[in-house]
Design a protein around this motif. Structure first.
Motif, short mmCIF file in Angstrom:
data_model
loop_
_atom_site.label_atom_id
_atom_site.label_comp_id
_atom_site.label_asym_id
_atom_site.label_seq_id
_atom_site.Cartn_x
_atom_site.Cartn_y
_atom_site.Cartn_z
N LYS A 180 33.29 -10.50 -22.08
CA LYS A 180 34.60 -9.67 -22.54
C LYS A 180 34.25 -8.65 -23.26
O LYS A 180 34.74 -9.57 -24.82
CB LYS A 180 35.53 -10.37 -21.99
N HIS A 181 34.87 -7.45 -24.04
CA HIS A 181 35.31 -6.96 -25.35
C HIS A 181 36.88 -6.34 -25.30
O HIS A 181 37.55 -5.85 -24.55
CB HIS A 181 34.52 -6.00 -25.45
N THR A 222 29.78 -14.27 -18.04
CA THR A 222 30.56 -12.50 -18.89
C THR A 222 30.93 -12.27 -19.96
O THR A 222 31.11 -13.11 -20.85
CB THR A 222 31.87 -13.21 -17.27
N ASN A 224 32.57 -7.69 -16.30
CA ASN A 224 32.13 -8.11 -16.88
C ASN A 224 30.74 -9.16 -16.65
O ASN A 224 30.89 -10.17 -18.06
CB ASN A 224 33.63 -9.04 -17.34
N PHE A 275 43.03 -13.07 -23.99
CA PHE A 275 42.10 -12.85 -22.65
C PHE A 275 42.16 -12.98 -21.79
O PHE A 275 41.86 -13.04 -20.66
CB PHE A 275 40.53 -13.45 -22.96
#
Lengths: 138, 201
Positions: free
Chosen positions: B142-143, B140, B118, A48
């Motif tokens: 996130k994908h 947050t 996000n 990420f």
């Protein structure tokens, strides 16, 4: 009485030493402190775009002498990052400047009070000394 | 002709969005241990120390298109480590978190609101030391769709990263800091969670 005087004198010297040694010690530790955040590097965080999972919510002043403990990457705010996995692998405790300053503060307070007590004791013993001596002579 | 093309394009777009908009369930704690991390940060004049665990479990439902989400996360109290064994023992003892009686710390969402990008506002029931309170926290989410990179990192299926940091007062949950430890442990602690969920099994 002589032993008490010696004891008070030695006590005053020692507490004075600790009191005055605490000041340069504070400067030495402060100069070694680095503002940084501990991070646990991981493949998952890298996915990420993160250097790792941050352990400290905010940067703190750490005293860590091993330069290898610091990562090349910096946090988003531009602070140094400390590799927690490296610390654990090498048995390094992440000593914080605030802990050192708190402890030195306690030493200053303790030795300052002790010095005052010792000096007061010495003054009282000296004040009582001459009449006792003159009484013996008489 | 142009109108027909536009309708066809719109239909394709709708189909494409529909194909990716499906809500999926993401399991937390099924993969590598390092994929999860939760910390409890106590800050006092003496020291700021962190208790850490990678023993997070739970599941999250998430739709990356509609931003609908719900789920629950829990962690084992006895798995929290602070770096000093004696401190860990104190923390687990009946005087503090009482790990034998209250084995887990849980969070179950009741409402998740998408803020922007996000960022989300998450409301849920937080249970610590047997006391449950409703709290709202920033998070947050996130994908990442399944790829060679996600597989390389040990994940199966799509991956979800959930991060949240929030503060709680220990006394609100019936945990009283003994006077002798008041200089070393704060009543207000910061909890940070980074959890990774995978849609595959």
């Amino acid at each position: 009485m002589k032993h008490l005087k010696t004891l008070l004198f030695v006590g005053a010297i020692l507490s004075g030493f600790f009191l005055f040694a605490a000041f340069p010690a504070q400067s030495v530790f402060s100069s070694k402190a680095v503002l940084a955040q501990r991070v646990l590097p991981s493949e998952e965080a890298a996915l990420f775009g993160d250097a790792g999972d941050l352990l400290d919510s905010e940067p703190k002043l750490y005293i860590i002498s091993d330069a290898a403990a610091f990562l090349e990457e910096e946090s988003e705010a531009g602070h140094k990052l400390i590799d927690q996995a490296y610390l654990e692998a090498n048995g390094i405790y992440p000593l914080q400047l605030q802990t050192v300053l708190f402890t030195l503060g306690q030493i200053k307070l303790g030795s300052g009070i002790t010095l005052m007590l010792m000096l007061t004791g010495l003054w009282l013993v000296r004040r009582k000394g001459p009449p006792l001596a003159s009484a013996k002579a008489a | 002709m142009k109108l027909t093309n536009a309708i066809a394009a719109a239909a394709l777009l709708t189909l494409a969005v529909g194909a990716t908009a499906a809500e999926q369930t993401y399991n937390i704690g099924g993969g590598k241990k390092s994929q999860q991390i939760a910390t409890v940060e106590s800050a006092t004049d003496f020291e700021t120390f962190i208790g850490r665990t990678d023993s997070l479990k739970g599941s999250l439902k998430f739709d990356p298109v509609t931003h609908k989400a719900s789920g629950n996360i829990s962690l084992e109290v006895k798995s929290i480590k602070t770096g000093i064994e004696l401190r860990d023992e104190h923390m687990r003892s009946p005087m503090w978190l009482d790990a034998e009686k209250h084995k887990t710390i849980d969070f179950k969402t009741t409402k998740i609101k998408h803020v922007k990008g996000n960022s989300y506002k998450v409301t849920g029931k937080f249970t610590l030391h047997g006391v449950t309170k409703s709290i709202t926290v920033d998070a947050t989410i996130k994908h990442l769709a399944e790829s060679a990179k996600t597989k390389g990192a040990g994940f199966k299926g799509d991956v979800l990263q959930v991060k949240s940091t929030f503060k709680i007062k220990m006394s609100d949950y019936g945990v009283k800091i003994p006077d002798m430890a008041a200089a070393k442990v704060s009543d207000t602690v910061k909890i940070a969670i980074t959890a990774y969920g995978q849609s595959g099994k």
